[in-house]
Design a protein around this motif. Structure first.
Motif, PDB file in Angstrom:
ATOM      1  N   ARG A  84      12.616 -16.428  52.392  1.00 29.62           N
ATOM      2  CA  ARG A  84      13.873 -15.714  52.243  1.00 29.62           C
ATOM      3  C   ARG A  84      13.906 -14.704  51.101  1.00 29.62           C
ATOM      4  O   ARG A  84      14.603 -13.700  51.166  1.00 29.62           O
ATOM      5  N   ASP A  85      13.180 -14.943  50.029  1.00 28.81           N
ATOM      6  CA  ASP A  85      13.317 -14.101  48.843  1.00 28.81           C
ATOM      7  C   ASP A  85      11.951 -13.604  48.380  1.00 28.81           C
ATOM      8  O   ASP A  85      11.204 -14.333  47.727  1.00 28.81           O
ATOM      9  N   PRO A  86      11.586 -12.349  48.709  1.00 26.37           N
ATOM     10  CA  PRO A  86      10.281 -11.817  48.307  1.00 26.37           C
ATOM     11  C   PRO A  86      10.084 -11.826  46.785  1.00 26.37           C
ATOM     12  O   PRO A  86       8.944 -11.829  46.301  1.00 26.37           O
ATOM     13  N   GLU A  87      11.200 -11.810  46.027  1.00 26.16           N
ATOM     14  CA  GLU A  87      11.104 -11.809  44.565  1.00 26.16           C
ATOM     15  C   GLU A  87      10.809 -13.197  43.997  1.00 26.16           C
ATOM     16  O   GLU A  87      10.454 -13.322  42.822  1.00 26.16           O
ATOM     17  N   LEU A  88      10.962 -14.232  44.832  1.00 26.63           N
ATOM     18  CA  LEU A  88      10.735 -15.605  44.379  1.00 26.63           C
ATOM     19  C   LEU A  88       9.261 -15.963  44.540  1.00 26.63           C
ATOM     20  O   LEU A  88       8.730 -15.974  45.648  1.00 26.63           O
ATOM     21  N   ALA A  89       8.586 -16.222  43.434  1.00 27.40           N
ATOM     22  CA  ALA A  89       7.167 -16.582  43.491  1.00 27.40           C
ATOM     23  C   ALA A  89       7.001 -17.911  44.215  1.00 27.40           C
ATOM     24  O   ALA A  89       7.798 -18.834  44.017  1.00 27.40           O
ATOM     25  N   PRO A  90       5.979 -18.025  45.080  1.00 24.25           N
ATOM     26  CA  PRO A  90       5.757 -19.299  45.781  1.00 24.25           C
ATOM     27  C   PRO A  90       5.651 -20.481  44.824  1.00 24.25           C
ATOM     28  O   PRO A  90       6.102 -21.580  45.148  1.00 24.25           O
ATOM     29  N   GLU A  91       5.068 -20.239  43.644  1.00 21.97           N
ATOM     30  CA  GLU A  91       4.943 -21.332  42.683  1.00 21.97           C
ATOM     31  C   GLU A  91       6.325 -21.869  42.269  1.00 21.97           C
ATOM     32  O   GLU A  91       6.510 -23.078  42.117  1.00 21.97           O
ATOM     33  N   ARG A  92       7.283 -20.951  42.102  1.00 20.02           N
ATOM     34  CA  ARG A  92       8.630 -21.354  41.732  1.00 20.02           C
ATOM     35  C   ARG A  92       9.312 -22.058  42.913  1.00 20.02           C
ATOM     36  O   ARG A  92      10.057 -23.025  42.715  1.00 20.02           O
ATOM     37  N   ALA A  93       9.047 -21.585  44.117  1.00 16.99           N
ATOM     38  CA  ALA A  93       9.610 -22.236  45.302  1.00 16.99           C
ATOM     39  C   ALA A  93       9.113 -23.674  45.406  1.00 16.99           C
ATOM     40  O   ALA A  93       9.865 -24.581  45.754  1.00 16.99           O
ATOM     41  N   VAL A  94       7.838 -23.879  45.066  1.00 12.32           N
ATOM     42  CA  VAL A  94       7.271 -25.232  45.086  1.00 12.32           C
ATOM     43  C   VAL A  94       7.956 -26.100  44.034  1.00 12.32           C
ATOM     44  O   VAL A  94       8.317 -27.255  44.306  1.00 12.32           O
ATOM     45  N   GLU A  95       8.158 -25.554  42.845  1.00 14.49           N
ATOM     46  CA  GLU A  95       8.847 -26.310  41.792  1.00 14.49           C
ATOM     47  C   GLU A  95      10.245 -26.719  42.251  1.00 14.49           C
ATOM     48  O   GLU A  95      10.679 -27.858  42.028  1.00 14.49           O
ATOM     49  N   GLN A  96      10.957 -25.795  42.899  1.00 18.58           N
ATOM     50  CA  GLN A  96      12.296 -26.108  43.389  1.00 18.58           C
ATOM     51  C   GLN A  96      12.251 -27.194  44.461  1.00 18.58           C
ATOM     52  O   GLN A  96      13.119 -28.075  44.511  1.00 18.58           O
ATOM     53  N   GLY A  97      11.218 -27.142  45.325  1.00 20.28           N
ATOM     54  CA  GLY A  97      11.061 -28.167  46.348  1.00 20.28           C
ATOM     55  C   GLY A  97      10.810 -29.530  45.747  1.00 20.28           C
ATOM     56  O   GLY A  97      11.370 -30.542  46.202  1.00 20.28           O
ATOM     57  N   VAL A  98       9.973 -29.572  44.705  1.00 18.96           N
ATOM     58  CA  VAL A  98       9.702 -30.840  44.017  1.00 18.96           C
ATOM     59  C   VAL A  98      10.970 -31.360  43.359  1.00 18.96           C
ATOM     60  O   VAL A  98      11.283 -32.558  43.423  1.00 18.96           O
ATOM     61  N   GLU A  99      11.732 -30.453  42.729  1.00 14.72           N
ATOM     62  CA  GLU A  99      12.986 -30.860  42.091  1.00 14.72           C
ATOM     63  C   GLU A  99      13.972 -31.420  43.123  1.00 14.72           C
ATOM     64  O   GLU A  99      14.657 -32.423  42.863  1.00 14.72           O
ATOM     65  N   ALA A 100      14.036 -30.792  44.293  1.00 13.19           N
ATOM     66  CA  ALA A 100      14.932 -31.272  45.345  1.00 13.19           C
ATOM     67  C   ALA A 100      14.513 -32.659  45.822  1.00 13.19           C
ATOM     68  O   ALA A 100      15.360 -33.533  46.048  1.00 13.19           O
ATOM     69  N   ALA A 101      13.202 -32.864  45.964  1.00 15.23           N
ATOM     70  CA  ALA A 101      12.698 -34.172  46.394  1.00 15.23           C
ATOM     71  C   ALA A 101      13.015 -35.244  45.364  1.00 15.23           C
ATOM     72  O   ALA A 101      13.435 -36.359  45.704  1.00 15.23           O
TER      73      ALA A 101
END
Length: 552
Positions: free
Chosen positions: A418-435
């Motif tokens: 969804r967000d080209p400005e969002l680095a995949p590494e940050r997306a992974v961190e957010q996914g881990v935080e959600a889990a």
């Protein structure tokens, strides 16, 4: 308003044979007819299906009902067939080609008003394209708690309903469920994208259910207690039929076998049985050919038998959400019913251990990186070929990234970053935080289940408080009240109103679920349920009231 209400009552009586609609049914229908999306939380047997079946006949275009189980769909279709309403059809994997052809033909002719689909089927581009051509006027989400990661029966396919609703031009939406505490309701509204919606809630209190807990030191004692009590209850026509809930398929077979050997008309029910065998048990129970069913949580959705006289739990379930929904199947005729939990504290410790699964970081990295680098949406099957991780981990990763908003589903069912400005590494961190936040929530719900099982206060006050409903006086119909051991709670409502938004220095934002002079129970966005000493809250200023705003 009066004219609309009279029209709804007339259709209910003339078409469906319902001489009188309840206040909740009418209110929900009026909101729908006024153009609002509606979230209705009504107990099993309260006639939730009427909320869409009646307005459907006043709106141009068919009504689409998303229902998770074929058995549920069949039950509702049979109910419509027995009325004077237009035809209801389903499209599911159990049908023959000729049945599917008939369904589509009836919908296109306009002779079928109701279409039942599972959320999985709406993931098909072909099906969704065909449905979009029908001009759907009403979109109904049954068992809507399945859309919420806060809920007790979360199903990832429900997350993909919001883009489906948009693809259909956002017709009026009705979300229906029997159980939804405040955070679940907020999540349902957010994840379905409800617009200018109204909520219709029935009270959670079921005063005819006698609540009790039997604490037992070991498995052998508990096993014998369940067998003895079930045998006694089923021996008397006045206290049967009923349900015995267990946590494993093996226990379902074992208990049912022992009870059958003692002459009880009983059957086991679990997800490991063949579909035909499950259906047979369901039908025999509905007909009154069985005095008890020993079941896992698989026996639940769609059970519509008003005269259940008992629900026993051979072990505590994972949350009070699940517990309330399961015991709510008893005594729907208003007559007394026995509710007993056979509690061994070690069970809940084991459940906490089982919920400690770590986030799938490798899968999160593979999915986020692949979607970000491709730059174009991928079908789920294409993503599966592109990433080298097990299917279950890939699915969980996609679900987590969807929950954080990093990944979305397009109108045609493809996955996109969804967000080209969002680095995949940050997306992974957010996914881990959600889990991790979800795991904390699960563990906190287990703690609340333990609190209910071990409270020395009124159990009904504890249970209703979990759902954000205050019972001012002890109920008089639970084991602690009957034994006279219930301590009266302070009449002081506390400093924080139920449903108010608060902030805690360590746990962040939350919503007050119950409060009195002694304790405050808050469900925090990232930490789940916490019960705090009201004195400590006051003395140390642990909570501050905040503007509710949108939930994250």
């Amino acid at each position: 308003m009066a004219r609309r209400r009279a029209e709804l009552q007339r259709i209910a009586a003339e078409t469906f044979g319902w001489s009188q609609l309840t206040a909740e049914q009418l209110t929900a229908m009026e909101h729908v007819m006024a153009g609002h999306d509606v979230l209705a939380v009504l107990p099993t047997g309260a006639g939730k299906s009427a909320i869409y079946q009646v307005p459907a006949l006043l709106l141009d275009g068919p009504t689409l009902v998303v229902s998770p189980l074929i058995a549920l769909q069949n039950d509702q279709i049979e109910g419509i067939e027995d009325s004077g309403a237009p035809e209801a059809v389903a499209l599911n994997s159990a049908q023959r080609a000729t049945e599917r052809e008939h369904a589509w033909a009836a919908l296109r002719r306009g002779t079928a008003e109701y279409l039942f689909l599972s959320p999985e089927q709406l993931a098909s581009d072909e099906v969704l394209d065909a449905v979009a051509e029908l001009g759907v006027s009403l979109f109904v989400v049954d068992e809507a708690h399945c859309v919420s990661a806060w809920g007790h029966d979360f199903r990832p396919d429900y997350l993909r309903l919001a883009p489906v609703i948009d693809r259909l031009g956002h017709p009026r939406v009705i979300a229906l469920t029997a159980t939804a505490a405040l955070p679940v309701r907020a999540d349902i509204a957010d994840r379905l994208g409800l617009r200018d919606h109204r909520e219709v809630l029935a009270g959670f209190d079921r005063p005819n259910l006698r609540l009790g807990v039997d604490p037992l030191p070991n498995d052998d004692d508990r096993h014998q207690a369940v067998i003895t009590r079930t045998r006694a209850l089923t021996a008397d026509p006045a206290t049967r039929p009923g349900l015995v809930y267990v946590t494993s398929r093996k226990d379902a077979e074992t208990y049912a076998g022992e009870l059958a050997a003692e002459g009880v008309r009983v059957a086991a029910y679990h997800a490991g049985m063949k579909a035909a065998d499950r259906e047979r048990v369901h039908e025999e129970f509905q007909r009154g050919d069985l005095d008890a069913v020993v079941a896992t949580s698989a026996f639940g959705m769609g059970i519509d038998k008003a005269d259940l006289r008992f629900v026993l739990h051979a072990a505590a379930p994972d949350s009070l959400d699940t517990y309330y929904q399961q015991i709510g199947r008893a005594g729907r005729d208003g007559e007394p019913a026995e509710i007993t939990l056979y509690h061994r504290p070690r069970d809940l410790g084991r459940q906490k251990f089982l919920t400690a699964a770590k986030a799938p970081e490798q899968a999160l990295t593979a999915v986020a990186t692949t979607l970000a680098e491709r730059g174009t949406p991928l079908k789920p099957a294409e993503l599966g070929k592109a990433v080298d991780v097990p299917a279950a981990q890939r699915t969980r990763a996609v679900n987590l990234l969807e929950q954080t908003g990093a990944v979305g589903v397009t109108g045609d069912g493809r996955l996109e970053y969804r967000d080209p400005e969002l680095a995949p590494e940050r997306a992974v961190e957010q996914g881990v935080e959600a889990a991790e936040a979800h795991q904390r929530l699960i563990r906190s719900r287990i703690d609340m289940m333990r609190g209910y099982a071990e409270t020395t206060g009124c159990r009904r006050q504890f249970l209703l408080g979990y759902f954000g409903e205050q019972l001012e006086q002890p109920c008089g119909n639970c084991d602690t009240c009957i034994a006279g051991t219930t301590e009266p709670r302070s009449s002081d409502g506390g400093d924080f109103a139920v449903a108010s938004a608060v902030d805690h220095g360590e746990w962040g934002r939350g919503v007050v679920m119950s409060a009195d002079g002694d304790t405050v129970t808050v469900v925090f966005d990232d930490h789940g349920y916490k019960t705090l000493s009201a004195a400590a809250v006051r003395e140390h200023g642990l909570l501050t009231t905040v503007d509710p705003g949108p939930r994250g």
